[in-house]
Enzyme design. Structure first.
Site, PDB file in Angstrom:
ATOM      1  CB  THR A 186       1.068 -10.329   4.020  1.00  0.00           C
ATOM      2  OG1 THR A 186       1.216 -11.034   2.791  1.00  0.00           O
ATOM      3  CG2 THR A 186       2.281 -10.597   4.890  1.00  0.00           C
ATOM      4  CB  CYS A 187      -3.088  -8.162   1.735  1.00  0.00           C
ATOM      5  SG  CYS A 187      -1.700  -7.179   1.238  1.00  0.00           S
ATOM      6  CB  SER A 193       7.015  -9.027  -3.334  1.00  0.00           C
ATOM      7  OG  SER A 193       7.544  -9.323  -2.078  1.00  0.00           O
ATOM      8  N   PRO A 200       9.375  -3.002   0.156  1.00  0.00           N
ATOM      9  CG  PRO A 200       9.446  -0.882   1.120  1.00  0.00           C
ATOM     10  CD  PRO A 200       8.958  -1.632  -0.078  1.00  0.00           C
ATOM     11  CD  GLN A 201       5.296  -1.900   1.741  1.00  0.00           C
ATOM     12  OE1 GLN A 201       5.762  -2.572   0.831  1.00  0.00           O
ATOM     13  NE2 GLN A 201       5.023  -0.612   1.611  1.00  0.00           N
ATOM     14  CD  GLN A 205       3.536  -7.388   5.172  1.00  0.00           C
ATOM     15  OE1 GLN A 205       4.107  -7.991   4.259  1.00  0.00           O
ATOM     16  NE2 GLN A 205       2.418  -6.702   4.980  1.00  0.00           N
ATOM     17  CB  ALA A 260      -9.101  15.508  -4.721  1.00  0.00           C
ATOM     18  CB  ALA A 297      -3.112  13.866  -7.238  1.00  0.00           C
TER      19      ALA A 297
END
Lengths: 432, 276
Positions: free
Chosen positions: A50-51, A108, A114-115, A119, A189, A193
């Site tokens: 993973t990353c 983690s 939760p990812q 994975q 933006a 947000a």
């Protein structure tokens, strides 16, 4: 059995992002090679890439770790010496524990995210499809998934928001409940947000409006979120329509003032409003929070919630560690039971072989015609004849089965003391 | 099978206590399945109590109502209101909080069940059931509204003051849901209470010689009615929402408790439980 479980890997603690990228395996394996090829040393293996981490879990012999590292470095066209400084290695119970901690998201960067479980499930599926898993890793991974589930249900490790945008949306849910009946407006933006707006959409917000000083930017965002773009000047007339307002403009003065909100509330028939002000300097006058049915959280309030939640997750993680320890013990017990399995098979096989040999021998001396004639003449006689045939067979079986234990008892095949031998035999055969 | 009044009464109390333990236990431990079991037990207790009314176990109906009977009817209406909110709004919390209130009312009723007030013949008519029925339904609605309002004020204060909402408080209904419960209670309570009061006042003339006799119960009831009218009007006409109606409903419920527990028991009134 000298097969054990090994885990080699690097993660966000041992290697910076450059190194993690350098040794990532996620995109290096073809669909058919989602795991390292199995060999004499490596019997089964799974790659989790993973990353934030690259880890290889394998079952195999004592030199498994060396072979894993060499294969890993080779796959990334690097000498193994370049990889070694960043790598941690775990064996047996430590490897099992580490995998359970990873699956439960206790290792983690953001504890409880939760990812990682998804994975890991994906990594397992790919390894299984590539036929690189066997009984040990299959069982280990299924156990890891159940540990992760236990940790999630029995602790609050994943229950509170640890990102500012998610914390804001959780607060909105505490005020409004079902998002499907409420509308939101995004003013400005900023990245956070936008993320908050994304979470609101995920929770099914009824309608989203986007206002920006640059209308084209508002339109682009509105298109991305399936929302309505608004000119910046129409914010005030849209306020009565919306329940949640997320602001993140670069304005140096507040764009929403307390004195304007009283009128807006009248138009809304006092339905509550929630302002999430992520801008610095703030976009919403702090006095707004003093108005009944209006709630205001700025970036500092949200940061404070996130920090508290992170610390509470750490407390929960300590509870979760106990669950992991229990499950490691349980998995080790299963692994240990595997070690006696071959002996059980050999023992039963030996006794079956003796019984079969004696049965063949007995049948060879059996005259079916004689038994039939006896049975027709007198059932009692045929019974006695059968008994004459079976008794020697049973005696021979008993004798042969007990031959080795008796040799052991007499001390002819062992150096153990007499008392110890007697106790062993009495215990094995349940003699009082 | 023998079904006795005593067996039914103790069974109802047992179910109410079990519902309280499971409901509050599940709430505090954040176990939804346990909390739901508490709600199911509460529903069973309600069905049992309803059955006992139909089977005529409620002795007090024979010659009048005892203090115990009042409390049991109050418990029944509270359970009914909690059940409606559970089934209609999917809010377990309303029933979970109704359970200890019902259990307490039911337990408190037991020593007073035999103290039957022999009512004058003039009060032994269908109007009396109407009067009591409507007033107790509204009292139960006030009780549920009191719970929702108290929770609303507590959670609203925490959110406003940016205090963290921890543990089981995270499973409480959202502010909007609590406000909706409060609104529904007010909108149904006021008309029911009005019918209850009117039926009492109309019957008062032939029984006591005057529509309004200055009885303490009548005075307190009219104050409650005025407050209910005020909050009912403001909710509909002035779009009151949130804190103000919540605080008013808390005052109204406390005043109603004062009326039931103090006026009916300690004051000289023709609604007194101590009359013989």
């Amino acid at each position: 059995m000298d097969t054990s479980i090994y885990l080699v890997g690097l993660n966000h603690r041992t290697a910076n992002v450059d190194i993690r990228e350098r040794f990532a395996l996620a995109n290096q394996c073809s669909q058919q090679l989602w795991a390292i090829p199995c060999s004499e040393q490596i019997r089964e293996n799974i790659i989790l890439s993973t990353c934030n981490r690259v880890e290889i879990v394998a079952s195999g012999q004592s030199k498994t770790v060396d072979e894993l590292l060499e294969t890993w470095a080779k796959a990334r066209n690097a000498p193994v010496e370049e990889l070694k400084p960043y790598v941690y290695t775990y064996a047996h119970a430590d490897a099992i524990r580490h995998l359970f901690l990873v699956a439960s998201s206790l290792d983690s960067m953001v504890v409880g995210e939760p990812q990682i479980l998804g994975q890991l499930k994906k990594a397992y599926k790919q390894a299984a499809q590539a036929k690189k898993t066997g009984p040990i890793l299959n069982r280990l991974l299924h156990k890891a998934f159940s540990v992760a589930k236990r940790v999630r249900t029995e602790t609050q490790v994943a229950s509170n928001a640890v990102s500012i945008s998610y914390a804001a949306v959780e607060l909105a849910k505490r005020i409004f409940g079902d998002m499907a009946q409420h509308k939101a407006m995004l003013i400005g933006a900023g990245e956070m947000a936008e993320l908050a707006a994304r979470h609101l959409l995920h929770f099914g917000i009824q309608e989203l409006f986007v206002a920006n000083r640059t209308f084209a930017r508002a339109q682009a965002l509105a298109e991305e979120f399936s929302a309505h773009a608004l000119p910046f000047e129409s914010i005030n007339e849209t306020l009565p329509k919306v329940d949640i307002i997320i602001t993140s403009t670069g304005s140096t003065d507040p764009i929403i003032r307390a004195r304007n909100i009283a009128g807006v509330l009248r138009q809304r028939k006092n339905r509550p409003m929630f302002f999430i002000d992520i801008a610095v300097p703030r976009d919403v006058d702090p006095d707004v929070n003093g108005i009944d049915n209006v709630y205001l959280y700025d970036i500092d309030d949200l940061k404070e919630i996130v920090e508290e939640n992170l610390s509470s997750r750490q407390d929960e993680a300590r509870k979760a560690q106990k669950i992991v320890e229990d499950e490691v013990t349980s998995y080790l017990a299963w692994l240990k039971s595997l070690e006696v399995q071959p002996t059980i098979v050999d023992l039963i096989g030996r006794h079956e072989r003796i019984a079969n040999e004696e049965l063949t021998h007995t049948l060879r001396h059996l005259d079916p015609d004689k038994i039939l004639a006896l049975a027709q003449a007198s059932p009692e006689n045929s019974k006695a004849e059968l008994q004459n045939l079976l008794e020697p067979m049973l005696k021979a079986i008993v004798h042969k089965i007990n031959h080795e234990p008796l040799m052991y008892l007499k001390g002819e095949s062992t150096h153990l003391g007499q008392i110890e031998r007697i106790n062993t035999i009495r215990n094995v055969f349940g003699l009082k | 099978m023998m079904i006795s009044h005593e067996l039914t009464t103790w069974s109802i109390l047992l179910f109410l206590l079990a519902a309280t333990i499971l409901g509050l236990g599940g709430l505090l431990a954040r176990k939804i399945s346990i909390q739901t079991k508490g709600c199911v037990l509460m529903a069973i207790a309600f069905v049992l109590q309803t059955t006992s009314f139909f089977l005529g176990f409620h002795k007090s109906f024979q010659g009048g109502l005892s203090a115990g009977a009042y409390l049991q009817i109050f418990a029944w209406f509270t359970a009914l209101t909690g059940l409606i909110f559970w089934l209609k709004l999917k809010q377990r919390t309303a029933l979970t909080f109704a359970a200890p209130l019902c259990a307490a009312l039911f337990a408190m009723s037991l020593p007073y069940m035999e103290q039957t007030i022999v009512l004058p013949k003039t009060l032994q008519s269908s109007f009396y059931i109407l009067h009591i029925g409507f007033l107790f339904t509204s009292l139960a609605l006030m009780a549920v509204s009191f719970i929702a309002s108290s929770l609303f004020l507590f959670l609203e204060r925490r959110i406003k003051s940016k205090q963290r909402i921890k543990g089981f408080l995270q499973d409480m209904p959202a502010l909007s849901v609590l406000d909706t419960i409060n609104k529904l209670c007010i909108l149904t309570c006021f008309p029911l209470y009005t019918i209850g009061i009117l039926s009492g006042l109309l019957r008062s003339k032939p029984v006591y010689g005057a529509t309004f006799s200055g009885d303490p119960k009548e005075i307190v009831s009219l104050i409650i009615w005025a407050l209910l009218a005020f909050v009912f009007h403001n909710r509909l006409a002035a779009a009151w929402a949130g804190k103000k109606p919540a605080m008013t409903m808390i005052c109204i419920f406390l005043l109603s408790l004062f009326s039931l527990l103090i006026v009916n028991t300690l004051m000289d009134s023709h609604h007194s439980f101590t009359a013989n």
